[in-house]
Scaffold this motif. Structure first.
Motif, PDB file in Angstrom:
ATOM      1  N   TRP A  93      -1.269   7.741 -11.244  1.00 56.63           N
ATOM      2  CA  TRP A  93      -0.422   7.285 -12.398  1.00 56.63           C
ATOM      3  C   TRP A  93       0.111   5.635 -11.979  1.00 56.63           C
ATOM      4  CZ3 TRP A  93       4.543   5.718 -13.438  1.00 56.63           C
ATOM      5  CH2 TRP A  93       5.223   5.736 -14.829  1.00 56.63           C
ATOM      6  N   LYS A  94      -0.656   4.736 -12.501  1.00 56.32           N
ATOM      7  CA  LYS A  94      -0.287   3.437 -12.144  1.00 56.32           C
ATOM      8  C   LYS A  94      -1.061   2.273 -13.293  1.00 56.32           C
ATOM      9  CE  LYS A  94      -3.167   3.583  -7.862  1.00 56.32           C
ATOM     10  NZ  LYS A  94      -3.397   3.614  -6.624  1.00 56.32           N
ATOM     11  N   PRO A  95      -0.733   0.968 -12.872  1.00 54.54           N
ATOM     12  CA  PRO A  95      -1.269   0.192 -14.152  1.00 54.54           C
ATOM     13  C   PRO A  95      -2.587  -0.148 -13.723  1.00 54.54           C
ATOM     14  CG  PRO A  95       0.886  -0.681 -13.215  1.00 54.54           C
ATOM     15  CD  PRO A  95       0.716   0.494 -12.464  1.00 54.54           C
ATOM     16  N   ILE A  96      -3.303  -0.269 -14.748  1.00 56.99           N
ATOM     17  CA  ILE A  96      -4.849  -0.513 -14.512  1.00 56.99           C
ATOM     18  C   ILE A  96      -5.085  -1.604 -13.196  1.00 56.99           C
ATOM     19  CG2 ILE A  96      -5.386  -2.355 -16.193  1.00 56.99           C
ATOM     20  CD1 ILE A  96      -8.110  -0.771 -16.863  1.00 56.99           C
ATOM     21  N   GLU A  97      -4.410  -2.755 -13.402  1.00 54.43           N
ATOM     22  CA  GLU A  97      -4.618  -3.785 -12.090  1.00 54.43           C
ATOM     23  C   GLU A  97      -4.425  -2.987 -10.695  1.00 54.43           C
ATOM     24  OE1 GLU A  97      -2.336  -3.868 -14.530  1.00 54.43           O
ATOM     25  OE2 GLU A  97      -2.417  -5.862 -15.476  1.00 54.43           O
ATOM     26  N   GLU A  98      -3.620  -2.005 -10.544  1.00 52.01           N
ATOM     27  CA  GLU A  98      -3.488  -1.437  -9.354  1.00 52.01           C
ATOM     28  C   GLU A  98      -4.458  -0.299  -8.969  1.00 52.01           C
ATOM     29  OE1 GLU A  98       0.454  -0.354  -8.772  1.00 52.01           O
ATOM     30  OE2 GLU A  98       1.252  -2.278  -9.776  1.00 52.01           O
ATOM     31  N   HIS A  99      -5.033   0.121  -9.983  1.00 55.50           N
ATOM     32  CA  HIS A  99      -6.257   1.042  -9.611  1.00 55.50           C
ATOM     33  C   HIS A  99      -7.362   0.356  -8.933  1.00 55.50           C
ATOM     34  CE1 HIS A  99      -4.470   4.287 -12.703  1.00 55.50           C
ATOM     35  NE2 HIS A  99      -5.165   4.897 -11.328  1.00 55.50           N
ATOM     36  N   THR A 100      -7.803   1.039  -7.939  1.00 56.02           N
ATOM     37  CA  THR A 100      -8.989   0.563  -7.148  1.00 56.02           C
ATOM     38  C   THR A 100     -10.226   1.226  -7.675  1.00 56.02           C
ATOM     39  OG1 THR A 100      -8.882   2.015  -5.367  1.00 56.02           O
ATOM     40  CG2 THR A 100      -7.776   0.062  -5.004  1.00 56.02           C
ATOM     41  N   ASP A 101     -11.497   0.653  -7.365  1.00 54.84           N
ATOM     42  CA  ASP A 101     -12.626   1.313  -7.666  1.00 54.84           C
ATOM     43  C   ASP A 101     -12.789   2.617  -7.110  1.00 54.84           C
ATOM     44  OD1 ASP A 101     -13.300  -0.963  -8.829  1.00 54.84           O
ATOM     45  OD2 ASP A 101     -15.067  -1.530  -7.498  1.00 54.84           O
ATOM     46  N   LYS A 102     -12.070   2.725  -5.765  1.00 54.32           N
ATOM     47  CA  LYS A 102     -12.092   3.995  -5.141  1.00 54.32           C
ATOM     48  C   LYS A 102     -11.295   5.221  -5.750  1.00 54.32           C
ATOM     49  CE  LYS A 102     -11.385   5.493  -0.212  1.00 54.32           C
ATOM     50  NZ  LYS A 102     -10.708   4.989   0.808  1.00 54.32           N
ATOM     51  N   ASP A 103     -10.094   4.517  -6.393  1.00 49.64           N
ATOM     52  CA  ASP A 103      -9.217   5.738  -7.160  1.00 49.64           C
ATOM     53  C   ASP A 103     -10.446   6.186  -8.442  1.00 49.64           C
ATOM     54  OD1 ASP A 103      -7.212   4.911  -5.618  1.00 49.64           O
ATOM     55  OD2 ASP A 103      -6.412   3.645  -7.270  1.00 49.64           O
TER      56      ASP A 103
END
Ligand SMILES: NC(=O)c1ccc[n+]([C@@H]2O[C@H](COP(=O)([O-])OP(=O)(O)OC[C@H]3O[C@@H](n4cnc5c(N)ncnc54)[C@H](OP(=O)(O)O)[C@@H]3O)[C@@H](O)[C@H]2O)c1
Length: 229
Positions: A93-103
């Motif tokens: 649960w986090k903003p899209i900018e903080e999501h990595t490709d790995k996530d």
């Protein structure tokens, strides 16, 4: 009624374990698995005296070799597979900018590709049986997106699409269902919303009972069961 054989992915915790308990209390055979031996051992210790037989295995739904092994061992021990509950899941649960490709890959692999591969591997067995049930544990986020769920929510929408597509593709005795729970007090939920008051959440046992009932196979294939208000 003869004992059914039930595979539940991610049945060492939360909703999966509570669902395993319902089937075991009914005298059914349950395949309990997750990727961690210690988690499997702990779940078996908690579930062992409820009634039915437990087949404990270690496996990761991201690895098709593990899935094939689980299916093979289940057939070896029980000779049939009546119910598959695709429950294993991960959430962030986090903003899209903080999501990595790995996530993104992790959530899609565990939440979508794992269930899809499991269904593919199990279909030849289930199609030969008169009756079988496959249940996807989606989420309220499988029909309602929300902030900070830009990956989790699409992964849960995908499970509803998978259920509907399989229901259209296999019009035999195999029934496909989705379950869409709201907030449930589990390690997964508390890891993304640690500030939540457990009293405001459903208990995993409540959702486990709903899944057990759905597995009777009385609803039309493709049905989505909402477990939220
Ligand atoms: N809790 C909620 O509020 C809620 C609401 C709606 C939907 N759901 C869905 O319900 C399902 C169960 O969640 P939960 O809340 O009960 O979570 P949980 O208590 O954290 O349990 C998750 C289970 O999945 C297993 N697992 C994780 N990755 C796996 C993998 N790669 N292969 C096989 N097993 C794996 C875990 O095993 P280990 O412990 O060994 O890692 C654990 O047994 C999930 O699909 C979740 O998205 C939950």
């Amino acid at each position: 009624m003869e004992p059914r054989t039930v595979i539940i992915s991610g049945s060492t915790s939360g909703i999966g374990e509570a669902t395993a308990a319902e089937f075991l209390k009914n005298g059914d055979n349950v395949v309990v698995f997750s990727p961690h031996q210690n988690e499997v051992d702990g779940a078996v210790e908690r579930l062992k005296d409820l009634g039915g037989k437990i087949l404990p295995l270690v496996g990761d739904v991201r690895d098709v070799r593990d899935i094939k092994h689980i299916v093979k061992e289940t057939m070896h021990h029980f000779g049939q597979i009546d119910v598959l509950v695709n429950n294993a899941g991960v959430a962030m649960w986090k903003p899209i900018e903080e999501h990595t490709d790995k996530d993104f890959d992790l959530m899609m692999d565990v939440n979508v590709k794992g269930p899809w591969m499991f269904i593919r591997e199990i279909m030849p067995i289930m199609k030969k049986q008169d009756k079988a049930v496959v249940i996807q544990i989606s989420s309220i986020r499988g029909e309602k997106g929300a902030e900070n769920y830009s990956v989790y929510s699409p992964s849960k929408f995908a499970l509803v699409g998978l259920t509907q597509s399989m229901a259209a593709e296999v019009p035999t005795g195999v029934r496909f269902y989705s379950v869409l729970p709201g907030g449930v007090f589990t390690p997964l939920h508390m890891s993304v919303h640690p500030w939540k008051d457990p009293e405001t959440l459903m208990k995993p046992e409540y959702v486990g009972c709903k899944i057990f009932k759905l597995a009777e196979g009385k609803k039309p294939s493709g049905f989505a069961l909402r477990v939220y208000e």
